[in-house]
Motif scaffolding. Sequence first.
Motif, PDB file in Angstrom:
ATOM      1  N   VAL A 117      17.199  41.855  26.256  1.00  0.00           N
ATOM      2  CA  VAL A 117      16.187  42.549  27.429  1.00  0.00           C
ATOM      3  C   VAL A 117      15.860  41.168  28.115  1.00  0.00           C
ATOM      4  O   VAL A 117      15.578  40.589  27.300  1.00  0.00           O
ATOM      5  N   ALA A 118      16.174  41.045  29.132  1.00  0.00           N
ATOM      6  CA  ALA A 118      16.066  39.801  30.069  1.00  0.00           C
ATOM      7  C   ALA A 118      14.958  39.638  31.072  1.00  0.00           C
ATOM      8  O   ALA A 118      14.741  40.984  31.670  1.00  0.00           O
TER       9      ALA A 118
ATOM     10  N   PRO B  60       9.599  41.566  41.864  1.00  0.00           N
ATOM     11  CA  PRO B  60       9.004  40.718  40.578  1.00  0.00           C
ATOM     12  C   PRO B  60       7.836  41.385  39.864  1.00  0.00           C
ATOM     13  O   PRO B  60       6.804  42.105  40.508  1.00  0.00           O
ATOM     14  N   GLY B  61       8.126  41.568  38.481  1.00  0.00           N
ATOM     15  CA  GLY B  61       7.293  42.315  37.614  1.00  0.00           C
ATOM     16  C   GLY B  61       7.422  43.560  37.464  1.00  0.00           C
ATOM     17  O   GLY B  61       6.781  44.301  36.517  1.00  0.00           O
ATOM     18  N   ILE B  62       8.288  44.334  38.318  1.00  0.00           N
ATOM     19  CA  ILE B  62       8.591  45.992  38.049  1.00  0.00           C
ATOM     20  C   ILE B  62      10.121  45.950  37.779  1.00  0.00           C
ATOM     21  O   ILE B  62      10.995  45.677  38.483  1.00  0.00           O
ATOM     22  N   PRO B  63      10.527  46.498  36.685  1.00  0.00           N
ATOM     23  CA  PRO B  63       9.526  46.772  35.636  1.00  0.00           C
ATOM     24  C   PRO B  63       9.252  45.454  34.498  1.00  0.00           C
ATOM     25  O   PRO B  63      10.112  44.771  34.734  1.00  0.00           O
ATOM     26  N   GLY B  64       8.291  45.524  34.034  1.00  0.00           N
ATOM     27  CA  GLY B  64       7.759  44.328  33.172  1.00  0.00           C
ATOM     28  C   GLY B  64       8.709  44.485  32.116  1.00  0.00           C
ATOM     29  O   GLY B  64       9.273  45.446  31.451  1.00  0.00           O
ATOM     30  N   PHE B  65       8.776  43.226  31.212  1.00  0.00           N
ATOM     31  CA  PHE B  65       9.457  42.964  29.953  1.00  0.00           C
ATOM     32  C   PHE B  65       9.111  43.918  28.946  1.00  0.00           C
ATOM     33  O   PHE B  65       9.772  44.816  28.249  1.00  0.00           O
TER      34      PHE B  65
ATOM     35  N   GLY C  67      12.175  43.133  36.025  1.00  0.00           N
ATOM     36  CA  GLY C  67      11.715  42.399  36.959  1.00  0.00           C
ATOM     37  C   GLY C  67      10.632  41.238  36.638  1.00  0.00           C
ATOM     38  O   GLY C  67      10.006  40.711  37.503  1.00  0.00           O
ATOM     39  N   GLU C  68      10.789  41.119  35.279  1.00  0.00           N
ATOM     40  CA  GLU C  68       9.793  40.077  34.664  1.00  0.00           C
ATOM     41  C   GLU C  68      10.129  38.479  35.112  1.00  0.00           C
ATOM     42  O   GLU C  68      11.306  38.144  35.472  1.00  0.00           O
ATOM     43  N   CYS C  69       9.014  37.898  35.626  1.00  0.00           N
ATOM     44  CA  CYS C  69       9.192  36.670  36.216  1.00  0.00           C
ATOM     45  C   CYS C  69       8.546  35.640  35.379  1.00  0.00           C
ATOM     46  O   CYS C  69       8.294  34.282  35.657  1.00  0.00           O
ATOM     47  N   THR C  70       7.956  35.725  33.935  1.00  0.00           N
ATOM     48  CA  THR C  70       7.563  35.015  33.021  1.00  0.00           C
ATOM     49  C   THR C  70       8.730  34.187  32.192  1.00  0.00           C
ATOM     50  O   THR C  70       9.635  34.830  31.916  1.00  0.00           O
ATOM     51  N   PRO C  71       8.604  32.782  32.303  1.00  0.00           N
ATOM     52  CA  PRO C  71       9.653  31.865  31.787  1.00  0.00           C
ATOM     53  C   PRO C  71       9.747  32.444  30.289  1.00  0.00           C
ATOM     54  O   PRO C  71       8.713  32.610  29.669  1.00  0.00           O
ATOM     55  N   TYR C  72      10.909  32.569  29.898  1.00  0.00           N
ATOM     56  CA  TYR C  72      11.512  32.748  28.714  1.00  0.00           C
ATOM     57  C   TYR C  72      11.116  34.109  28.080  1.00  0.00           C
ATOM     58  O   TYR C  72      11.271  34.262  27.027  1.00  0.00           O
ATOM     59  N   ALA C  73      11.085  34.897  28.881  1.00  0.00           N
ATOM     60  CA  ALA C  73      10.856  36.469  28.538  1.00  0.00           C
ATOM     61  C   ALA C  73      11.979  37.200  28.430  1.00  0.00           C
ATOM     62  O   ALA C  73      12.472  37.954  29.318  1.00  0.00           O
ATOM     63  N   ASN C  74      12.711  36.821  27.271  1.00  0.00           N
ATOM     64  CA  ASN C  74      13.961  37.497  26.888  1.00  0.00           C
ATOM     65  C   ASN C  74      13.925  37.404  25.384  1.00  0.00           C
ATOM     66  O   ASN C  74      13.602  36.655  24.734  1.00  0.00           O
TER      67      ASN C  74
END
Length: 136
Positions: free
Chosen positions: A26-27, A46-51, A120-127
Amino acid sequence: MKRTPLLNRHLSQLVASLGQLDEIVVADAGLPVPAGVEVIDLAVTPGIPGFFDVLEALSRELIIEQAVFADETSSELGTEIEVRLAHWEADTGKPIAQLKISHEDLKLRSAKARAVVRTGECTPYANVILVSGVPF
């Protein structure tokens, strides 16, 4: 129509096809996807859908044996991942192992994943790499 909450047919098919120790990623929107790895691209804006939206939906369908995420993950994001894993452990009664590796190693390991689910997550390292388990 399905009874479970996961509506996306591509995610449902992926989960149904997994065996024990198969891996999915999940990236966030920026994680590079290795050549040859299937991509299920859910990103809209950006942000949709969230992580965590995607993780939550998958957790209702998938037996998770292990979660692998990057050392570089912020403490806030890492803590939230750990809290959710503990919640899912409580729901299923099955422990979920956690492994932290470097972001570079996570990118290399994603080459053996069955699929990368791009959010659509744009937070760094949200993987996170989810390793599938069995219900017994």
